[in-house]
Motif scaffolding. Sequence first.
Motif, PDB file in Angstrom:
ATOM      1  N   PRO A 386       0.820  -1.223   0.000  1.00  0.00           N
ATOM      2  CA  PRO A 386       0.000   0.000   0.000  1.00  0.00           C
ATOM      3  C   PRO A 386       0.849   1.266   0.000  1.00  0.00           C
ATOM      4  CG  PRO A 386      -0.768  -1.556   1.659  1.00  0.00           C
ATOM      5  CD  PRO A 386       0.568  -2.057   1.186  1.00  0.00           C
ATOM      6  N   VAL A 387       0.325   2.297  -0.646  1.00  0.00           N
ATOM      7  CA  VAL A 387       0.937   3.625  -0.612  1.00  0.00           C
ATOM      8  C   VAL A 387       0.486   4.322   0.670  1.00  0.00           C
ATOM      9  CG1 VAL A 387       1.071   5.878  -1.741  1.00  0.00           C
ATOM     10  CG2 VAL A 387       1.009   3.775  -3.121  1.00  0.00           C
ATOM     11  N   LYS A 388       1.427   4.894   1.410  1.00  0.00           N
ATOM     12  CA  LYS A 388       1.103   5.562   2.674  1.00  0.00           C
ATOM     13  C   LYS A 388       0.059   6.650   2.452  1.00  0.00           C
ATOM     14  CE  LYS A 388       3.229   7.838   6.659  1.00  0.00           C
ATOM     15  NZ  LYS A 388       4.488   8.325   7.265  1.00  0.00           N
ATOM     16  N   GLY A 389      -0.970   6.640   3.291  1.00  0.00           N
ATOM     17  CA  GLY A 389      -2.027   7.642   3.216  1.00  0.00           C
ATOM     18  C   GLY A 389      -3.048   7.385   2.131  1.00  0.00           C
ATOM     19  N   LYS A 390      -2.941   6.244   1.417  1.00  0.00           N
ATOM     20  CA  LYS A 390      -3.860   5.950   0.317  1.00  0.00           C
ATOM     21  C   LYS A 390      -4.613   4.640   0.541  1.00  0.00           C
ATOM     22  CE  LYS A 390      -2.842   9.576  -2.155  1.00  0.00           C
ATOM     23  NZ  LYS A 390      -3.853  10.624  -2.423  1.00  0.00           N
ATOM     24  N   ILE A 391      -4.869   4.325   1.813  1.00  0.00           N
ATOM     25  CA  ILE A 391      -5.659   3.139   2.126  1.00  0.00           C
ATOM     26  C   ILE A 391      -7.110   3.580   2.329  1.00  0.00           C
ATOM     27  CG2 ILE A 391      -6.042   1.253   3.750  1.00  0.00           C
ATOM     28  CD1 ILE A 391      -3.062   1.294   4.346  1.00  0.00           C
ATOM     29  N   TRP A 392      -7.974   3.024   1.558  1.00  0.00           N
ATOM     30  CA  TRP A 392      -9.410   3.369   1.567  1.00  0.00           C
ATOM     31  C   TRP A 392     -10.059   2.876   2.853  1.00  0.00           C
ATOM     32  CZ3 TRP A 392     -13.338   0.279  -1.828  1.00  0.00           C
ATOM     33  CH2 TRP A 392     -14.593   0.885  -1.786  1.00  0.00           C
ATOM     34  N   ASP A 393     -10.760   3.761   3.556  1.00  0.00           N
ATOM     35  CA  ASP A 393     -11.580   3.346   4.696  1.00  0.00           C
ATOM     36  C   ASP A 393     -12.968   3.014   4.164  1.00  0.00           C
ATOM     37  OD1 ASP A 393     -12.934   2.838   7.011  1.00  0.00           O
ATOM     38  OD2 ASP A 393     -12.217   4.608   8.097  1.00  0.00           O
ATOM     39  N   ASN A 394     -13.171   1.747   3.844  1.00  0.00           N
ATOM     40  CA  ASN A 394     -14.443   1.295   3.283  1.00  0.00           C
ATOM     41  C   ASN A 394     -15.300   0.577   4.308  1.00  0.00           C
ATOM     42  OD1 ASN A 394     -12.594  -0.821   3.428  1.00  0.00           O
ATOM     43  ND2 ASN A 394     -13.408  -1.876   1.639  1.00  0.00           N
ATOM     44  N   ARG A 395     -15.005   0.783   5.586  1.00  0.00           N
ATOM     45  CA  ARG A 395     -15.832   0.178   6.622  1.00  0.00           C
ATOM     46  C   ARG A 395     -17.249   0.736   6.574  1.00  0.00           C
ATOM     47  NH1 ARG A 395     -12.865   1.698  11.908  1.00  0.00           N
ATOM     48  NH2 ARG A 395     -12.713   3.619  10.703  1.00  0.00           N
ATOM     49  N   TYR A 396     -18.175  -0.043   7.081  1.00  0.00           N
ATOM     50  CA  TYR A 396     -19.573   0.364   7.097  1.00  0.00           C
ATOM     51  C   TYR A 396     -19.731   1.683   7.859  1.00  0.00           C
ATOM     52  CZ  TYR A 396     -24.597   0.180   7.976  1.00  0.00           C
ATOM     53  OH  TYR A 396     -25.936   0.472   8.047  1.00  0.00           O
ATOM     54  N   MET A 397     -20.346   2.678   7.222  1.00  0.00           N
ATOM     55  CA  MET A 397     -20.650   4.002   7.775  1.00  0.00           C
ATOM     56  C   MET A 397     -19.410   4.869   7.979  1.00  0.00           C
ATOM     57  SD  MET A 397     -23.943   4.205   7.973  1.00  0.00           S
ATOM     58  CE  MET A 397     -24.328   5.570   9.079  1.00  0.00           C
ATOM     59  N   ALA A 398     -18.269   4.476   7.422  1.00  0.00           N
ATOM     60  CA  ALA A 398     -17.051   5.289   7.590  1.00  0.00           C
ATOM     61  C   ALA A 398     -17.207   6.656   6.939  1.00  0.00           C
ATOM     62  CB  ALA A 398     -15.851   4.556   7.003  1.00  0.00           C
ATOM     63  N   ALA A 399     -17.860   6.720   5.778  1.00  0.00           N
ATOM     64  CA  ALA A 399     -18.046   8.011   5.094  1.00  0.00           C
ATOM     65  C   ALA A 399     -18.920   8.933   5.926  1.00  0.00           C
ATOM     66  CB  ALA A 399     -18.662   7.785   3.720  1.00  0.00           C
ATOM     67  N   GLU A 400     -19.987   8.368   6.509  1.00  0.00           N
ATOM     68  CA  GLU A 400     -20.870   9.185   7.348  1.00  0.00           C
ATOM     69  C   GLU A 400     -20.150   9.677   8.596  1.00  0.00           C
ATOM     70  OE1 GLU A 400     -23.332   6.764   4.677  1.00  0.00           O
ATOM     71  OE2 GLU A 400     -21.555   6.409   5.906  1.00  0.00           O
ATOM     72  N   GLU A 401     -19.198   8.871   9.076  1.00  0.00           N
ATOM     73  CA  GLU A 401     -18.420   9.245  10.250  1.00  0.00           C
ATOM     74  C   GLU A 401     -17.259  10.184   9.899  1.00  0.00           C
ATOM     75  OE1 GLU A 401     -18.170   7.311  13.817  1.00  0.00           O
ATOM     76  OE2 GLU A 401     -20.204   7.923  13.341  1.00  0.00           O
ATOM     77  N   LYS A 402     -17.076  10.419   8.555  1.00  0.00           N
ATOM     78  CA  LYS A 402     -15.986  11.278   8.068  1.00  0.00           C
ATOM     79  C   LYS A 402     -14.622  10.779   8.549  1.00  0.00           C
ATOM     80  CE  LYS A 402     -18.648  15.534   7.394  1.00  0.00           C
ATOM     81  NZ  LYS A 402     -19.882  14.809   7.149  1.00  0.00           N
ATOM     82  N   GLU A 403     -14.438   9.454   8.487  1.00  0.00           N
ATOM     83  CA  GLU A 403     -13.160   8.868   8.890  1.00  0.00           C
ATOM     84  C   GLU A 403     -12.089   9.168   7.841  1.00  0.00           C
ATOM     85  OE1 GLU A 403     -12.594   7.604  11.674  1.00  0.00           O
ATOM     86  OE2 GLU A 403     -14.417   6.704  12.497  1.00  0.00           O
ATOM     87  N   LYS A 404     -10.841   9.270   8.300  1.00  0.00           N
ATOM     88  CA  LYS A 404      -9.731   9.501   7.396  1.00  0.00           C
ATOM     89  C   LYS A 404      -9.632   8.356   6.390  1.00  0.00           C
ATOM     90  CE  LYS A 404      -4.706  10.182   7.301  1.00  0.00           C
ATOM     91  NZ  LYS A 404      -3.459  10.217   8.106  1.00  0.00           N
ATOM     92  N   GLY A 405      -9.568   8.703   5.120  1.00  0.00           N
ATOM     93  CA  GLY A 405      -9.492   7.694   4.070  1.00  0.00           C
ATOM     94  C   GLY A 405     -10.828   7.307   3.481  1.00  0.00           C
ATOM     95  N   SER A 406     -11.924   7.725   4.113  1.00  0.00           N
ATOM     96  CA  SER A 406     -13.246   7.360   3.594  1.00  0.00           C
ATOM     97  C   SER A 406     -13.601   8.154   2.345  1.00  0.00           C
ATOM     98  CB  SER A 406     -14.320   7.567   4.671  1.00  0.00           C
ATOM     99  OG  SER A 406     -14.403   8.942   5.040  1.00  0.00           O
TER     100      SER A 406
END
Length: 437
Positions: A386-406
């Motif tokens: 993986p490229v540092k800082g480019k790991i997708w946060d695809n966990r359930y509801m991560a986008a709604e939680e505004k998680e880093k990487g979402s």
Amino acid sequence: MRKTLLTSLIFLTFCINITAEDDGIIQKYRRNSLVTIMVHHPEDEFGKDIKSAYLEIPTPDKYDNHDVGLKVLEYHWLEPLGLSKAVYGNNLSSREIDRNGTLFENFLNNANFGNYLVAKWYNLSSSNPDSATFNMELIKERGMYDATSFDVETAMRTTRGLATLSDAGEELIEHTFVLINDMTYVTAEQKAEAAKKALSIIGGMADMLFGGSAGRNLASTAAAIADSFTGFKVRNHSYLFQLQWNDSIQAVFYKDYYTETPNPEKIKAFLDNNELFKIKYVAHEYEYDENSVLKGEYDRHELIKINCTRSQDKNIASLQKAYEEFKLKTPIYQVITDEKGKTLGYAVKVGLKEGITEKSKFQVVQHIVDPKTNKSRYKYVATLAPVKGKIWDNRYMAAEEKEKGSELTYTLLKKKSGGEIYPGMLVIEGKYTKVEQ
């Protein structure tokens, strides 16, 4: 009686689901197939809430959904058999975990659960022996075989045909898994009650040693703090099972049971067989993150659903690393280039949900079908990270939680060594012994 009840339940809800999409693109690669089941604890305060939320969780999108209708095992079916239950303040021992895994295995095998997994693979049309038939449509669909590959009668007479059938068994049917999630929970009240008890003992000891009421005041203040804890945390013991399938079992199935025209004797023999099609307990994983905190405000149902979904995803990610046959395969989604055409990396549609970290390593492999034998093999192409800082946060509801990487839509990998990489080549985390160097 229990076996009859379970059998009826499965057949009443028997269904086929053969499509799996990712951003509208049907992923053309051979996935592992997965059945997900939960243990329902109606005796628990939130048992019904967990059941309701869990039934809304779809099969993880990197697996083919192989559900046959059984989504819930009732605790009162299993408690008399000796199932050990995880409760707050009492973690399961390794012996109890192993015993639970064996108990689940025996329970499902006694209910002929393996028969239903095989029946779905071969599209058993009904449970009525007089009219039921099998066909190869689901195997063609998931294995990406052409329409003429599976004339079973012809295949059984030729070496090439047998190789294709064997390939389907090894690549598809053998990679059928069952995941049983035994979910209990920890609430704020449970933690507060434990804290109050502990602090009361400490306070009482302080009063005995030093006199006065300082200890009791300490316990009272600390208990008030403990009562302010909020949150609902899922404790999830996940038990993984694999359908047992090999050339010998496959040969018996085609010879004694498979029929594309009505043949009551063969269908009845298949339905009555309780020895050939078995599942085997292969791995366990436990997930409980006491420190995880959700940022948004959710109603109780959504909060429980988020916890259950993420808990199952974490355990699946760990099981992929622990058990080689369960390893995730996913295609190179896109080669990422700059405006001058220089390759910046390779996009894959996996991320934190699948347990990817900056320390992860991946093999890129090419899936090759030998034209002489019709057998599949995997050829090593390259190694990625993986490229540092480019790991997708695809966990359930991560986008709604505004998680880093979402905000990303894929994880970016860079090549560490190897040859040319093209979209559609498969990525496998870690080492996979079936890959040819």
